[in-house]
Each structure stands twice: as C-alpha cells, then as structure tokens.
Design a protein around this motif. Structure first.
Motif, PDB file in Angstrom:
ATOM      1  N   ILE A  97      22.210   6.817 -21.401  1.00  0.00           N
ATOM      2  CA  ILE A  97      22.455   7.365 -20.870  1.00  0.00           C
ATOM      3  C   ILE A  97      21.265   8.459 -20.536  1.00  0.00           C
ATOM      4  CG2 ILE A  97      23.799   9.894 -20.225  1.00  0.00           C
ATOM      5  CD1 ILE A  97      26.517   8.468 -21.026  1.00  0.00           C
ATOM      6  N   ALA A  98      20.778   8.799 -21.992  1.00  0.00           N
ATOM      7  CA  ALA A  98      19.936   9.785 -21.627  1.00  0.00           C
ATOM      8  C   ALA A  98      18.602   8.799 -20.985  1.00  0.00           C
ATOM      9  CB  ALA A  98      19.472  10.586 -23.251  1.00  0.00           C
ATOM     10  N   TYR A  99      18.811   7.666 -21.602  1.00  0.00           N
ATOM     11  CA  TYR A  99      17.503   7.040 -20.444  1.00  0.00           C
ATOM     12  C   TYR A  99      17.329   7.273 -19.209  1.00  0.00           C
ATOM     13  CZ  TYR A  99      14.193   2.762 -19.116  1.00  0.00           C
ATOM     14  OH  TYR A  99      13.288   2.253 -19.047  1.00  0.00           O
ATOM     15  N   GLY A 100      19.240   6.631 -18.507  1.00  0.00           N
ATOM     16  CA  GLY A 100      19.305   6.662 -17.216  1.00  0.00           C
ATOM     17  C   GLY A 100      18.654   7.926 -16.363  1.00  0.00           C
ATOM     18  N   LEU A 101      18.803   8.854 -17.523  1.00  0.00           N
ATOM     19  CA  LEU A 101      18.561  10.346 -16.417  1.00  0.00           C
ATOM     20  C   LEU A 101      17.709  11.346 -16.774  1.00  0.00           C
ATOM     21  CD1 LEU A 101      22.440  12.114 -17.663  1.00  0.00           C
ATOM     22  CD2 LEU A 101      21.019  11.045 -15.512  1.00  0.00           C
ATOM     23  N   GLY A 102      16.261  10.450 -17.588  1.00  0.00           N
ATOM     24  CA  GLY A 102      14.960  10.262 -17.987  1.00  0.00           C
ATOM     25  C   GLY A 102      15.443  11.920 -19.194  1.00  0.00           C
ATOM     26  N   LEU A 103      16.334  11.557 -19.463  1.00  0.00           N
ATOM     27  CA  LEU A 103      16.050  13.041 -20.817  1.00  0.00           C
ATOM     28  C   LEU A 103      15.655  12.813 -22.193  1.00  0.00           C
ATOM     29  CD1 LEU A 103      19.763  14.154 -19.620  1.00  0.00           C
ATOM     30  CD2 LEU A 103      17.537  15.770 -19.102  1.00  0.00           C
ATOM     31  N   PRO A 104      15.727  13.233 -23.043  1.00  0.00           N
ATOM     32  CA  PRO A 104      15.212  13.360 -24.472  1.00  0.00           C
ATOM     33  C   PRO A 104      16.803  13.127 -25.055  1.00  0.00           C
ATOM     34  CG  PRO A 104      14.531  15.593 -23.830  1.00  0.00           C
ATOM     35  CD  PRO A 104      15.165  15.279 -22.576  1.00  0.00           C
ATOM     36  N   ASN A 105      16.739  11.615 -25.911  1.00  0.00           N
ATOM     37  CA  ASN A 105      18.437  11.584 -26.707  1.00  0.00           C
ATOM     38  C   ASN A 105      18.992  12.568 -27.511  1.00  0.00           C
ATOM     39  OD1 ASN A 105      17.485   8.784 -26.225  1.00  0.00           O
ATOM     40  ND2 ASN A 105      16.860   8.297 -28.122  1.00  0.00           N
ATOM     41  N   ASP A 106      18.623  14.092 -27.705  1.00  0.00           N
ATOM     42  CA  ASP A 106      18.609  14.887 -28.491  1.00  0.00           C
ATOM     43  C   ASP A 106      20.200  15.443 -27.076  1.00  0.00           C
ATOM     44  OD1 ASP A 106      16.766  16.568 -26.937  1.00  0.00           O
ATOM     45  OD2 ASP A 106      16.466  17.104 -28.959  1.00  0.00           O
ATOM     46  N   GLN A 107      19.782  14.975 -25.787  1.00  0.00           N
ATOM     47  CA  GLN A 107      20.563  16.251 -24.926  1.00  0.00           C
ATOM     48  C   GLN A 107      20.886  15.540 -24.817  1.00  0.00           C
ATOM     49  OE1 GLN A 107      19.701  19.590 -23.755  1.00  0.00           O
ATOM     50  NE2 GLN A 107      18.337  19.028 -25.397  1.00  0.00           N
ATOM     51  N   VAL A 108      21.730  14.590 -24.898  1.00  0.00           N
ATOM     52  CA  VAL A 108      22.976  14.411 -24.398  1.00  0.00           C
ATOM     53  C   VAL A 108      23.726  13.934 -26.127  1.00  0.00           C
ATOM     54  CG1 VAL A 108      23.772  11.620 -23.605  1.00  0.00           C
ATOM     55  CG2 VAL A 108      21.953  12.457 -22.894  1.00  0.00           C
ATOM     56  N   THR A 109      25.413  14.025 -25.705  1.00  0.00           N
ATOM     57  CA  THR A 109      26.033  13.844 -27.207  1.00  0.00           C
ATOM     58  C   THR A 109      27.013  13.515 -26.683  1.00  0.00           C
ATOM     59  OG1 THR A 109      26.737  15.877 -26.906  1.00  0.00           O
ATOM     60  CG2 THR A 109      25.061  15.760 -28.752  1.00  0.00           C
ATOM     61  N   MET A 110      27.597  12.602 -27.655  1.00  0.00           N
ATOM     62  CA  MET A 110      29.184  11.926 -27.780  1.00  0.00           C
ATOM     63  C   MET A 110      30.365  12.579 -27.852  1.00  0.00           C
ATOM     64  SD  MET A 110      29.787   8.146 -26.569  1.00  0.00           S
ATOM     65  CE  MET A 110      31.395   7.558 -26.226  1.00  0.00           C
ATOM     66  N   THR A 140      26.897  19.795 -19.332  1.00  0.00           N
ATOM     67  CA  THR A 140      27.634  19.522 -18.674  1.00  0.00           C
ATOM     68  C   THR A 140      28.424  18.219 -19.641  1.00  0.00           C
ATOM     69  OG1 THR A 140      27.295  20.185 -16.250  1.00  0.00           O
ATOM     70  CG2 THR A 140      29.238  18.927 -16.242  1.00  0.00           C
ATOM     71  N   LEU A 141      30.144  18.189 -19.690  1.00  0.00           N
ATOM     72  CA  LEU A 141      31.111  17.295 -20.072  1.00  0.00           C
ATOM     73  C   LEU A 141      30.935  16.761 -19.185  1.00  0.00           C
ATOM     74  CD1 LEU A 141      32.505  16.203 -22.636  1.00  0.00           C
ATOM     75  CD2 LEU A 141      34.189  17.740 -21.872  1.00  0.00           C
ATOM     76  N   VAL A 142      30.952  15.823 -19.134  1.00  0.00           N
ATOM     77  CA  VAL A 142      30.967  14.268 -18.255  1.00  0.00           C
ATOM     78  C   VAL A 142      32.550  13.408 -19.299  1.00  0.00           C
ATOM     79  CG1 VAL A 142      29.557  14.594 -17.110  1.00  0.00           C
ATOM     80  CG2 VAL A 142      29.332  13.086 -18.494  1.00  0.00           C
ATOM     81  N   GLN A 143      33.067  12.303 -18.438  1.00  0.00           N
ATOM     82  CA  GLN A 143      33.689  11.063 -19.004  1.00  0.00           C
ATOM     83  C   GLN A 143      33.077   9.657 -18.052  1.00  0.00           C
ATOM     84  OE1 GLN A 143      37.982  11.949 -17.079  1.00  0.00           O
ATOM     85  NE2 GLN A 143      38.185  10.239 -18.124  1.00  0.00           N
ATOM     86  N   VAL A 144      32.920   9.161 -19.161  1.00  0.00           N
ATOM     87  CA  VAL A 144      32.285   7.865 -18.690  1.00  0.00           C
ATOM     88  C   VAL A 144      34.073   6.710 -18.794  1.00  0.00           C
ATOM     89  CG1 VAL A 144      30.989   6.494 -19.729  1.00  0.00           C
ATOM     90  CG2 VAL A 144      30.080   8.710 -19.228  1.00  0.00           C
ATOM     91  N   GLY A 145      34.157   5.740 -18.092  1.00  0.00           N
ATOM     92  CA  GLY A 145      35.329   4.437 -18.408  1.00  0.00           C
ATOM     93  C   GLY A 145      34.046   3.203 -18.874  1.00  0.00           C
ATOM     94  N   PHE A 146      34.914   2.501 -19.154  1.00  0.00           N
ATOM     95  CA  PHE A 146      34.857   1.054 -19.540  1.00  0.00           C
ATOM     96  C   PHE A 146      35.695   0.459 -18.610  1.00  0.00           C
ATOM     97  CE2 PHE A 146      33.638   3.983 -23.191  1.00  0.00           C
ATOM     98  CZ  PHE A 146      32.299   3.606 -23.129  1.00  0.00           C
ATOM     99  N   GLY A 147      35.236  -0.734 -18.365  1.00  0.00           N
ATOM    100  CA  GLY A 147      36.203  -2.159 -17.805  1.00  0.00           C
ATOM    101  C   GLY A 147      36.613  -2.856 -19.023  1.00  0.00           C
ATOM    102  N   TYR A 148      37.365  -3.304 -18.905  1.00  0.00           N
ATOM    103  CA  TYR A 148      38.686  -4.163 -19.799  1.00  0.00           C
ATOM    104  C   TYR A 148      38.050  -4.832 -20.803  1.00  0.00           C
ATOM    105  CZ  TYR A 148      41.699  -6.979 -21.857  1.00  0.00           C
ATOM    106  OH  TYR A 148      42.318  -7.877 -22.374  1.00  0.00           O
ATOM    107  N   PRO A 149      36.609  -5.466 -20.328  1.00  0.00           N
ATOM    108  CA  PRO A 149      35.680  -5.865 -22.111  1.00  0.00           C
ATOM    109  C   PRO A 149      35.958  -4.814 -23.028  1.00  0.00           C
ATOM    110  CG  PRO A 149      34.615  -6.677 -19.998  1.00  0.00           C
ATOM    111  CD  PRO A 149      35.830  -5.898 -19.693  1.00  0.00           C
ATOM    112  N   LEU A 150      36.111  -3.070 -22.698  1.00  0.00           N
ATOM    113  CA  LEU A 150      35.520  -2.003 -23.693  1.00  0.00           C
ATOM    114  C   LEU A 150      37.177  -1.514 -23.507  1.00  0.00           C
ATOM    115  CD1 LEU A 150      31.661  -1.215 -23.819  1.00  0.00           C
ATOM    116  CD2 LEU A 150      33.258  -2.541 -25.356  1.00  0.00           C
ATOM    117  N   ASN A 151      38.570  -1.860 -23.464  1.00  0.00           N
ATOM    118  CA  ASN A 151      39.700  -1.602 -23.585  1.00  0.00           C
ATOM    119  C   ASN A 151      39.658  -0.683 -24.443  1.00  0.00           C
ATOM    120  OD1 ASN A 151      41.426  -3.069 -25.369  1.00  0.00           O
ATOM    121  ND2 ASN A 151      40.275  -4.919 -24.047  1.00  0.00           N
TER     122      ASN A 151
END
Length: 118
Positions: free
Chosen positions: A92-105, A59-70
């Motif tokens: 994100i992969a670590y937080g979701l318990g997924l293999p790194n290859d399952q999260v792409t940017m 699933t495509l998700v959107q991640v937003g950053f606060g001002y320090p990464l404007n």
C-alpha cells in the motif's frame, strides 16, 4: 555494535504468498457455512506486538481479500496472517508513494459473506 548473531540464511517469512486455491461453484455451495463465521474462530487478529498507534493525519481504511485469502484459511494457515501484516502495508505504501512508516496495519477481522456469496 551488534549484541548477538543470527544463523538464519533465509527470511523467516515465506516470500511466496500463501493462499487457498479457488473452489468451483459446486464445491463452494456444498461447503458454505449457513450460520456465518464459526464462533471458534477469533473475532480479530492483531499484528505481532499488538495494534500499533495510528500515525497522525491518517485515515482508517478497510481492505478486502478475495476467496484465496478467506478468513478461515488465514486463521488456520501458519504464517499467512504474518505475511499479510508484513507485505500488505509495504504494498500500500509503495502504491501510494508513501514512506513505509506512514502505513500501519490495524488488525484482520472477518467479513461474513456467506449469505451473499456462499
């Protein structure tokens, strides 16, 4: 069998995340851009090698950053976008318990908050 050697002894990406210090309310209001994201900035930043193929059953998700990464900071700071492309999928992969290859940017794009947040 190796085909070459590398003399680097440190990672090519900085391990400390680059970010812009938070502005005070007075500074933020005096530097706000009324017209939104300047047209001189790229509308999208692709990861090195281009936008990767989307893994199956994802699933495509959107991640937003606060001002320090404007967005203006990320665009103008060498290495900042590469850090995001490298470390965000791993986190994100670590937080979701997924293999790194399952999260792409997919890409970095600006979200204009000048009207609502200054």
């Amino acid at each position: 069998m190796p085909t070459g050697t590398d003399t680097l002894t440190t990672p090519s990406l900085a391990t400390s995340i680059m970010l812009q210090p938070t502005l005070s309310t007075t500074q933020a209001s005096s530097t706000a851009i009324e017209s939104g994201i300047p047209s001189s900035m790229p509308r999208i930043i692709q990861p090195p090698g281009g936008i990767p193929a989307t893994p199956r059953n994802t699933t495509l998700v959107q991640v937003g950053f606060g001002y320090p990464l404007n967005y203006p900071f990320v665009v103008s700071t060498a290495g900042s976008a590469n850090q995001i492309f490298t470390y965000l999928p791993q986190g994100i992969a670590y937080g979701l318990g997924l293999p790194n290859d399952q999260v792409t940017m997919h890409a970095l794009q600006p979200f204009d908050t000048t009207k609502t947040l200054g």
